[in-house]
Motif scaffolding. Structure first.
Motif, PDB file in Angstrom:
ATOM      1  N   GLY A   1     -51.089  22.616 -18.347  1.00 35.49           N
ATOM      2  CA  GLY A   1     -51.232  23.527 -17.113  1.00 35.49           C
ATOM      3  C   GLY A   1     -50.185  23.053 -16.154  1.00 35.49           C
ATOM      4  N   PRO A   2     -49.698  23.634 -15.284  1.00 38.02           N
ATOM      5  CA  PRO A   2     -48.583  23.635 -14.235  1.00 38.02           C
ATOM      6  C   PRO A   2     -48.833  22.391 -13.375  1.00 38.02           C
ATOM      7  N   VAL A   3     -50.001  21.722 -13.197  1.00 37.81           N
ATOM      8  CA  VAL A   3     -50.111  20.695 -12.527  1.00 37.81           C
ATOM      9  C   VAL A   3     -50.474  19.314 -13.336  1.00 37.81           C
ATOM     10  N   GLY A   4     -50.355  19.364 -14.546  1.00 43.37           N
ATOM     11  CA  GLY A   4     -50.615  18.451 -15.511  1.00 43.37           C
ATOM     12  C   GLY A   4     -49.406  17.379 -15.862  1.00 43.37           C
ATOM     13  N   ASN A   5     -49.810  16.302 -16.513  1.00 42.60           N
ATOM     14  CA  ASN A   5     -49.025  15.166 -16.611  1.00 42.60           C
ATOM     15  C   ASN A   5     -48.108  15.094 -18.047  1.00 42.60           C
ATOM     16  N   HIS A   6     -48.449  16.196 -18.766  1.00 44.15           N
ATOM     17  CA  HIS A   6     -47.840  16.624 -20.033  1.00 44.15           C
ATOM     18  C   HIS A   6     -46.842  17.612 -20.127  1.00 44.15           C
ATOM     19  N   ALA A   7     -45.513  17.071 -20.203  1.00 42.17           N
ATOM     20  CA  ALA A   7     -44.259  18.421 -20.117  1.00 42.17           C
ATOM     21  C   ALA A   7     -43.171  18.006 -20.842  1.00 42.17           C
ATOM     22  N   LEU A   8     -42.606  19.060 -21.402  1.00 39.54           N
ATOM     23  CA  LEU A   8     -41.536  19.104 -21.965  1.00 39.54           C
ATOM     24  C   LEU A   8     -40.377  19.767 -21.361  1.00 39.54           C
ATOM     25  N   THR A   9     -39.284  18.979 -20.750  1.00 42.14           N
ATOM     26  CA  THR A   9     -38.273  19.393 -20.139  1.00 42.14           C
ATOM     27  C   THR A   9     -36.771  19.367 -20.776  1.00 42.14           C
ATOM     28  N   ILE A  10     -36.242  20.652 -20.953  1.00 43.76           N
ATOM     29  CA  ILE A  10     -34.692  20.700 -21.170  1.00 43.76           C
ATOM     30  C   ILE A  10     -34.178  20.897 -20.080  1.00 43.76           C
ATOM     31  N   HIS A  11     -33.034  19.887 -20.009  1.00 47.20           N
ATOM     32  CA  HIS A  11     -32.003  19.751 -18.962  1.00 47.20           C
ATOM     33  C   HIS A  11     -30.557  19.630 -19.272  1.00 47.20           C
ATOM     34  N   ARG A  12     -29.813  20.671 -19.058  1.00 44.95           N
ATOM     35  CA  ARG A  12     -28.476  20.901 -19.355  1.00 44.95           C
ATOM     36  C   ARG A  12     -27.460  20.516 -18.173  1.00 44.95           C
ATOM     37  N   VAL A  13     -26.240  19.706 -18.569  1.00 43.33           N
ATOM     38  CA  VAL A  13     -25.307  19.315 -17.707  1.00 43.33           C
ATOM     39  C   VAL A  13     -24.130  19.711 -18.114  1.00 43.33           C
ATOM     40  N   GLN A  14     -23.220  20.339 -17.014  1.00 39.09           N
ATOM     41  CA  GLN A  14     -21.841  20.583 -17.585  1.00 39.09           C
ATOM     42  C   GLN A  14     -21.072  19.681 -16.460  1.00 39.09           C
ATOM     43  N   LYS A  15     -20.237  18.941 -16.969  1.00 39.55           N
ATOM     44  CA  LYS A  15     -19.720  17.629 -16.057  1.00 39.55           C
ATOM     45  C   LYS A  15     -18.720  18.278 -15.443  1.00 39.55           C
ATOM     46  N   HIS A  16     -17.933  19.339 -15.987  1.00 39.17           N
ATOM     47  CA  HIS A  16     -16.719  19.710 -15.291  1.00 39.17           C
ATOM     48  C   HIS A  16     -16.652  20.994 -15.360  1.00 39.17           C
ATOM     49  N   PHE A  17     -16.187  21.896 -14.149  1.00 41.64           N
ATOM     50  CA  PHE A  17     -16.230  23.301 -14.281  1.00 41.64           C
ATOM     51  C   PHE A  17     -15.328  23.985 -15.273  1.00 41.64           C
ATOM     52  N   TRP A  18     -14.219  23.057 -15.907  1.00 38.88           N
ATOM     53  CA  TRP A  18     -13.393  23.748 -16.781  1.00 38.88           C
ATOM     54  C   TRP A  18     -13.823  23.334 -18.303  1.00 38.88           C
ATOM     55  N   SER A  19     -14.952  22.769 -18.294  1.00 40.39           N
ATOM     56  CA  SER A  19     -15.598  22.614 -19.519  1.00 40.39           C
ATOM     57  C   SER A  19     -16.524  23.653 -19.833  1.00 40.39           C
ATOM     58  N   LYS A  20     -16.555  24.085 -21.230  1.00 39.30           N
ATOM     59  CA  LYS A  20     -17.355  25.307 -21.538  1.00 39.30           C
ATOM     60  C   LYS A  20     -18.552  24.776 -22.296  1.00 39.30           C
ATOM     61  N   GLN A  21     -18.611  23.382 -22.535  1.00 36.11           N
ATOM     62  CA  GLN A  21     -19.804  22.915 -23.153  1.00 36.11           C
ATOM     63  C   GLN A  21     -20.642  22.026 -22.167  1.00 36.11           C
ATOM     64  N   SER A  22     -21.759  21.963 -22.544  1.00 36.89           N
ATOM     65  CA  SER A  22     -22.917  21.161 -21.626  1.00 36.89           C
ATOM     66  C   SER A  22     -23.814  20.082 -22.308  1.00 36.89           C
ATOM     67  N   LYS A  23     -23.946  19.140 -22.260  1.00 36.21           N
ATOM     68  CA  LYS A  23     -24.883  18.341 -22.830  1.00 36.21           C
ATOM     69  C   LYS A  23     -26.287  18.533 -22.489  1.00 36.21           C
ATOM     70  N   VAL A  24     -27.093  18.653 -23.576  1.00 33.14           N
ATOM     71  CA  VAL A  24     -28.521  19.114 -23.536  1.00 33.14           C
ATOM     72  C   VAL A  24     -29.325  17.759 -24.072  1.00 33.14           C
ATOM     73  N   GLU A  25     -30.243  17.664 -23.304  1.00 30.03           N
ATOM     74  CA  GLU A  25     -31.331  16.670 -23.482  1.00 30.03           C
ATOM     75  C   GLU A  25     -32.902  16.879 -23.181  1.00 30.03           C
TER      76      GLU A  25
END
Length: 140
Positions: A27-51
């Motif tokens: 549930g939305p207020v619980g302590n059990h979650a899976l989060t996908i985080h994407r980061v594109q370090k530079h504006f010229w890069s087409k790739q993003s690191k996904v964790e």
């Protein structure tokens, strides 16, 4: 020169991606979650690191790098195998984790389980969209 740098600074940050979306297993207020985080370090890069950030507090909190993907094409399916075992699938790439002991398995076992939803871009945001489960009426 300094004025030029100040004026160009927002442009260099404008196209970068740094966002996340979460699935809450209890549930939305619980302590059990899976989060996908994407980061594109530079504006010229087409790739993003996904964790993946897996959390089942107080026993599990871990961040693991999954892959690099085109920033606007990050789409990861979340499947549940039961017993806190989760499989993530992006095209032909698959990862399996277990949130009881915060473990990432070296190999994916089985078919992954039931589709729970998908992490994906939605316009300028990154979202988790739950799967629609259709019930089949019983024959009379």
């Amino acid at each position: 020169m300094r004025t030029l740098l100040i004026l160009l600074a927002p442009l260099t940050l404008a196209a970068c991606v740094d966002d996340s979306a979460s699935y809450y297993a209890d549930g939305p207020v619980g302590n059990h979650a899976l989060t996908i985080h994407r980061v594109q370090k530079h504006f010229w890069s087409k790739q993003s690191k996904v964790e993946l950030i897996m959390q089942r507090l107080p026993d599990c909190l871990r961040r693991v790098e999954l892959s690099e993907m085109p920033a606007d094409e990050v789409a990861i399916e979340l499947l549940s195998g039961g017993d806190n075992v989760w499989t993530l699938r992006a095209g032909d790439q698959m990862w399996q984790v277990e949130t009881q002991t915060c473990t990432m398995y070296p190999d994916v076992k089985g078919d992954g389980g039931e589709l729970m939803g998908v992490f994906r871009p939605d316009g300028d945001k990154f979202v988790y969209e739950a799967a629609v489960i259709e019930t089949v009426p019983a024959d009379k």
